[in-house]
Design a protein around this motif. Sequence first.
Motif, PDB file in Angstrom:
ATOM      1  N   SER A  83       0.837  -1.382  -0.019  1.00 53.88           N
ATOM      2  CA  SER A  83      -0.198  -0.084   0.031  1.00 53.88           C
ATOM      3  C   SER A  83       1.022   1.125   0.157  1.00 53.88           C
ATOM      4  CB  SER A  83      -0.746   0.208   1.144  1.00 53.88           C
ATOM      5  OG  SER A  83      -0.298   0.445   2.150  1.00 53.88           O
ATOM      6  N   THR A  84       0.236   2.349  -0.044  1.00 50.32           N
ATOM      7  CA  THR A  84       1.038   3.579  -0.033  1.00 50.32           C
ATOM      8  C   THR A  84       1.555   4.074   1.368  1.00 50.32           C
ATOM      9  OG1 THR A  84      -1.009   4.978   0.175  1.00 50.32           O
ATOM     10  CG2 THR A  84      -0.357   4.858  -2.064  1.00 50.32           C
ATOM     11  N   ALA A  85       0.769   3.827   2.312  1.00 55.07           N
ATOM     12  CA  ALA A  85       1.371   3.939   3.756  1.00 55.07           C
ATOM     13  C   ALA A  85       2.330   3.101   4.218  1.00 55.07           C
ATOM     14  CB  ALA A  85       0.009   3.733   4.552  1.00 55.07           C
ATOM     15  N   GLN A  86       2.211   1.736   3.284  1.00 49.74           N
ATOM     16  CA  GLN A  86       3.119   0.882   3.740  1.00 49.74           C
ATOM     17  C   GLN A  86       4.862   1.440   3.111  1.00 49.74           C
ATOM     18  OE1 GLN A  86       3.215  -3.016   5.190  1.00 49.74           O
ATOM     19  NE2 GLN A  86       5.178  -1.808   5.560  1.00 49.74           N
ATOM     20  N   GLY A  87       4.730   1.880   1.786  1.00 49.60           N
ATOM     21  CA  GLY A  87       5.852   2.545   1.316  1.00 49.60           C
ATOM     22  C   GLY A  87       6.390   3.734   2.171  1.00 49.60           C
ATOM     23  N   VAL A  88       5.716   4.508   2.882  1.00 46.49           N
ATOM     24  CA  VAL A  88       5.937   5.632   3.439  1.00 46.49           C
ATOM     25  C   VAL A  88       6.699   5.048   4.815  1.00 46.49           C
ATOM     26  CG1 VAL A  88       5.226   7.622   4.954  1.00 46.49           C
ATOM     27  CG2 VAL A  88       4.161   6.986   2.571  1.00 46.49           C
ATOM     28  N   GLU A  89       6.133   3.922   5.435  1.00 46.25           N
ATOM     29  CA  GLU A  89       6.598   3.326   6.653  1.00 46.25           C
ATOM     30  C   GLU A  89       8.150   2.966   6.105  1.00 46.25           C
ATOM     31  OE1 GLU A  89       5.672   2.081   9.884  1.00 46.25           O
ATOM     32  OE2 GLU A  89       4.636   3.965   9.402  1.00 46.25           O
ATOM     33  N   PHE A  90       8.416   2.378   5.084  1.00 46.17           N
ATOM     34  CA  PHE A  90       9.622   2.096   4.541  1.00 46.17           C
ATOM     35  C   PHE A  90      10.557   2.986   4.593  1.00 46.17           C
ATOM     36  CE2 PHE A  90       7.751  -1.996   2.280  1.00 46.17           C
ATOM     37  CZ  PHE A  90       7.800  -2.753   3.533  1.00 46.17           C
ATOM     38  N   ALA A  91      10.107   4.197   4.045  1.00 44.02           N
ATOM     39  CA  ALA A  91      10.858   5.355   4.103  1.00 44.02           C
ATOM     40  C   ALA A  91      11.180   5.943   5.163  1.00 44.02           C
ATOM     41  CB  ALA A  91       9.896   6.408   3.310  1.00 44.02           C
ATOM     42  N   ARG A  92      10.296   5.896   6.432  1.00 41.08           N
ATOM     43  CA  ARG A  92      10.513   6.446   7.744  1.00 41.08           C
ATOM     44  C   ARG A  92      11.734   5.423   8.481  1.00 41.08           C
ATOM     45  NH1 ARG A  92       5.331   6.488   8.862  1.00 41.08           N
ATOM     46  NH2 ARG A  92       5.136   8.647   8.985  1.00 41.08           N
ATOM     47  N   GLU A  93      11.759   4.164   7.946  1.00 42.64           N
ATOM     48  CA  GLU A  93      12.972   3.486   8.359  1.00 42.64           C
ATOM     49  C   GLU A  93      14.129   3.533   7.482  1.00 42.64           C
ATOM     50  OE1 GLU A  93      11.042  -0.471   7.685  1.00 42.64           O
ATOM     51  OE2 GLU A  93       9.543  -0.139   9.466  1.00 42.64           O
ATOM     52  N   ASP A  94      14.308   3.743   6.335  1.00 45.60           N
ATOM     53  CA  ASP A  94      15.284   3.887   5.746  1.00 45.60           C
ATOM     54  C   ASP A  94      15.366   5.085   4.704  1.00 45.60           C
ATOM     55  OD1 ASP A  94      17.255   3.423   3.635  1.00 45.60           O
ATOM     56  OD2 ASP A  94      16.372   1.228   3.311  1.00 45.60           O
ATOM     57  N   PRO A  95      16.506   5.878   5.009  1.00 52.91           N
ATOM     58  CA  PRO A  95      16.715   7.194   4.113  1.00 52.91           C
ATOM     59  C   PRO A  95      16.801   7.044   2.595  1.00 52.91           C
ATOM     60  CG  PRO A  95      18.532   6.764   5.573  1.00 52.91           C
ATOM     61  CD  PRO A  95      17.530   5.779   5.869  1.00 52.91           C
TER      62      PRO A  95
END
Length: 270
Positions: free
Chosen positions: A123-135
């Motif tokens: 999902s879109t929010a899952q992608g943002v979660e990944f971005a939150r964990e990884d620059p």
Amino acid sequence: MTAVTLGPEGTYSHRAATAIADGDEIDFRQSVTAIVDAVARGEHDRGVIPIENSIEGSVTESLDALAEYDVAVVREIVTPIRHALLAQGPEFDTIASHSQALAQCRSYLDREYPDATLEAVASTAQGVEFAREDPSVAGIGHPDNASNGIEVLAEDIQDQDSNATRFFALAPAEERSKGGGKSTLVVYPNANYPGLLLELLEPFADRDINLTRVESRPSGQRLGDYVFHIDIEAGLYEARTKEAIEDLEKLAEKGWVRRLGSYDTEHVVG
Ligand SMILES: O=C(O)C(=O)Cc1ccccc1
């Protein structure tokens, strides 16, 4: 009442579910099929899934799940979709989002980030979660997902300003409604001969019933064998609709016709 939709928190499906949930508790699943399964099993009273986007077309997993499970469509929600690029900062090499969001921003991504790796995630929010964990990762999603170290790098990056998505609110099969200005049917004729599709649509044309969507999906049985998803501008309570579906059932006697339900379209501002 409890509702279930695509997670984690902050997806467009979650926003659509919130708009109709009346403060009900909302639970999350990682896929559309898991949402439909949860409603069919009675684990939740309502499920909200994306069906179709104005740029990218059908969400095929949703159509296939509606052909597989016995559930009712009780509401249709149409909402504008405006995507933002979200990351910890400008130094990323991977863009992770739902496949529909990546596709809806194709021109922007080709133009601005031709070398980035595009990664389809749940999902879109899952992608943002990944971005939150990884620059090194950026997400594409609703700008409200920017928080806890994530910033909005660009807004309105979808290829068309008029980007909109239709969502269905699902309920257990016994809650199917016959009242409303639109209805959705799924037809599996289990046949293949010249003029079949024409014959399937004639019962509606003969009774002046407007079609708003016809989609074919592979049945999975054999190559060239299809399930048809048909939306009509008429309620299941109407005599003309009942007659048209009786004709359809005769044509599909070797297969099946499923009435998903009637509903009215609701427009919700994202
Ligand atoms: O991933 C999400 O946020 C969804 O709800 C699916 C989706 C993706 C892109 C546009 C509309 C819905």
